[in-house]
Design an enzyme around this catalytic site. Structure first.
Site, PDB file in Angstrom:
ATOM      1  CG  HIS A   5      -1.971  -0.980   1.305  1.00  0.00           C
ATOM      2  ND1 HIS A   5      -2.173  -1.784   2.402  1.00  0.00           N
ATOM      3  CD2 HIS A   5      -2.915  -1.331   0.404  1.00  0.00           C
ATOM      4  CE1 HIS A   5      -3.215  -2.569   2.172  1.00  0.00           C
ATOM      5  NE2 HIS A   5      -3.682  -2.325   0.974  1.00  0.00           N
ATOM      6  CE  LYS A  24     -13.251 -14.519   5.008  1.00  0.00           C
ATOM      7  NZ  LYS A  24     -13.154 -15.345   3.809  1.00  0.00           N
ATOM      8  NE  ARG A  73      -2.534  -7.216  -4.501  1.00  0.00           N
ATOM      9  CZ  ARG A  73      -3.394  -7.373  -3.516  1.00  0.00           C
ATOM     10  NH1 ARG A  73      -2.958  -7.671  -2.318  1.00  0.00           N
ATOM     11  NH2 ARG A  73      -4.680  -7.260  -3.719  1.00  0.00           N
ATOM     12  CB  SER A 113      -4.442  -6.414   4.473  1.00  0.00           C
ATOM     13  OG  SER A 113      -3.895  -5.210   4.039  1.00  0.00           O
TER      14      SER A 113
HETATM   15  P1  ADP Z   1      -9.829  -3.751  -0.595  1.00  0.00           P
HETATM   16  O1  ADP Z   1     -10.360  -4.610   0.528  1.00  0.00           O
HETATM   17  O2  ADP Z   1     -10.714  -2.633  -0.986  1.00  0.00           O
HETATM   18  O3  ADP Z   1      -9.229  -4.504  -1.753  1.00  0.00           O
HETATM   19  P2  ADP Z   1      -7.155  -3.385   0.346  1.00  0.00           P
HETATM   20  O4  ADP Z   1      -6.745  -2.626   1.541  1.00  0.00           O
HETATM   21  O5  ADP Z   1      -6.944  -4.855   0.340  1.00  0.00           O
HETATM   22  O6  ADP Z   1      -8.659  -3.004   0.126  1.00  0.00           O
HETATM   23  O7  ADP Z   1      -6.475  -2.789  -0.958  1.00  0.00           O
HETATM   24  C1  ADP Z   1      -6.646  -1.467  -1.369  1.00  0.00           C
HETATM   25  C2  ADP Z   1      -5.934  -1.252  -2.688  1.00  0.00           C
HETATM   26  O8  ADP Z   1      -4.551  -1.499  -2.556  1.00  0.00           O
HETATM   27  C3  ADP Z   1      -6.390  -2.152  -3.834  1.00  0.00           C
HETATM   28  O9  ADP Z   1      -6.282  -1.426  -5.038  1.00  0.00           O
HETATM   29  C4  ADP Z   1      -5.376  -3.242  -3.839  1.00  0.00           C
HETATM   30  O10 ADP Z   1      -5.255  -3.840  -5.125  1.00  0.00           O
HETATM   31  C5  ADP Z   1      -4.141  -2.457  -3.501  1.00  0.00           C
HETATM   32  N1  ADP Z   1      -3.104  -3.280  -2.897  1.00  0.00           N
HETATM   33  C6  ADP Z   1      -3.196  -4.074  -1.834  1.00  0.00           C
HETATM   34  N2  ADP Z   1      -2.018  -4.671  -1.571  1.00  0.00           N
HETATM   35  C7  ADP Z   1      -1.164  -4.235  -2.513  1.00  0.00           C
HETATM   36  C8  ADP Z   1       0.200  -4.518  -2.840  1.00  0.00           C
HETATM   37  N3  ADP Z   1       0.919  -5.382  -2.147  1.00  0.00           N
HETATM   38  N4  ADP Z   1       0.733  -3.878  -3.893  1.00  0.00           N
HETATM   39  C9  ADP Z   1      -0.027  -3.038  -4.621  1.00  0.00           C
HETATM   40  N5  ADP Z   1      -1.295  -2.750  -4.405  1.00  0.00           N
HETATM   41  C10 ADP Z   1      -1.867  -3.346  -3.365  1.00  0.00           C
END
Ligand code: ADP
Length: 163
Positions: A21, A45, A94, A131
């Site tokens: 992120h 979840k 990713r 995450s």
């Molecule tokens: P959501 O539950 O809305 O997917 P996340 O917090 O998991 O929220 O992710 C938010 C954004 O960050 C999404 O666009 C996701 O693809 C991106 N993201 C999550 N992890 C990574 C990573 N390791 N590298 C690049 N982008 C990421």
């Protein structure tokens, strides 16, 4: 012609924020005049941190970047983006698997709210960081210290001790 001021919104669950992120945030900072990191308050979840805690962790990490704001929001993300007068949504990619889901999400958001989504690709080293996996691996005692910032790693350890 005067250059337009562009405000982007980077929405997500961020439970917790990862190095992936942060990589997306740092790329977004170079592209946009202002970037709002928006933590969704809708339930996910097996959450580990409250939305307030997630906001605090992110705010601490971006404190020295003046063009980044951290907020939380309820309800429909595009409504929030409109209220905050965001011009674009920023999302990270990713892998090709992300593309499929993100493509649908971006198309839906454009059709319901007319808002464009801009994607940035993360550094290859964070291509497997999520995450959800971090929460799972950390709760089973795995070492996730290379995948999250130090402050987040410490909070993860503390939280898991209490569970
Ligand atoms: P959501 O539950 O809305 O997917 P996340 O917090 O998991 O929220 O992710 C938010 C954004 O960050 C999404 O666009 C996701 O693809 C991106 N993201 C999550 N992890 C990574 C990573 N390791 N590298 C690049 N982008 C990421």
């Amino acid at each position: 012609m005067k250059k337009k001021f562009i405000r982007a919104i980077f929405p997500g669950s961020f439970d917790p924020i990862t190095n992936g992120h942060l990589d997306v945030i740092n790329r977004g900072v170079k592209l946009f005049d202002e970037l709002i990191v928006a933590v969704g308050r809708s339930p996910i979840k097996n959450p580990l941190f409250t939305p307030q805690e997630r906001v605090e962790m992110i705010a601490e990490l971006v404190a020295d970047i003046p063009t980044v704001l951290v907020e939380s929001f309820d309800g429909l993300m595009v409504e929030y983006a409109k209220r905050r007068k965001a011009d674009v949504i920023l999302r990270g990619l990713r892998s090709l698997t992300d593309v499929q889901y993100e493509f649908k999400l971006a198309m839906t958001n454009r059709s319901v709210a007319g808002i464009e989504t801009v994607f940035v690709m993360t550094s290859a080293e964070y291509g497997f960081t999520s995450s959800t996996l971090i929460r799972e691996v950390a709760s089973l005692g795995g070492d996730v210290s290379r995948l999250v910032p130090k402050t987040v790693y410490e909070r993860l350890q503390q939280r898991l001790k209490k569970l």
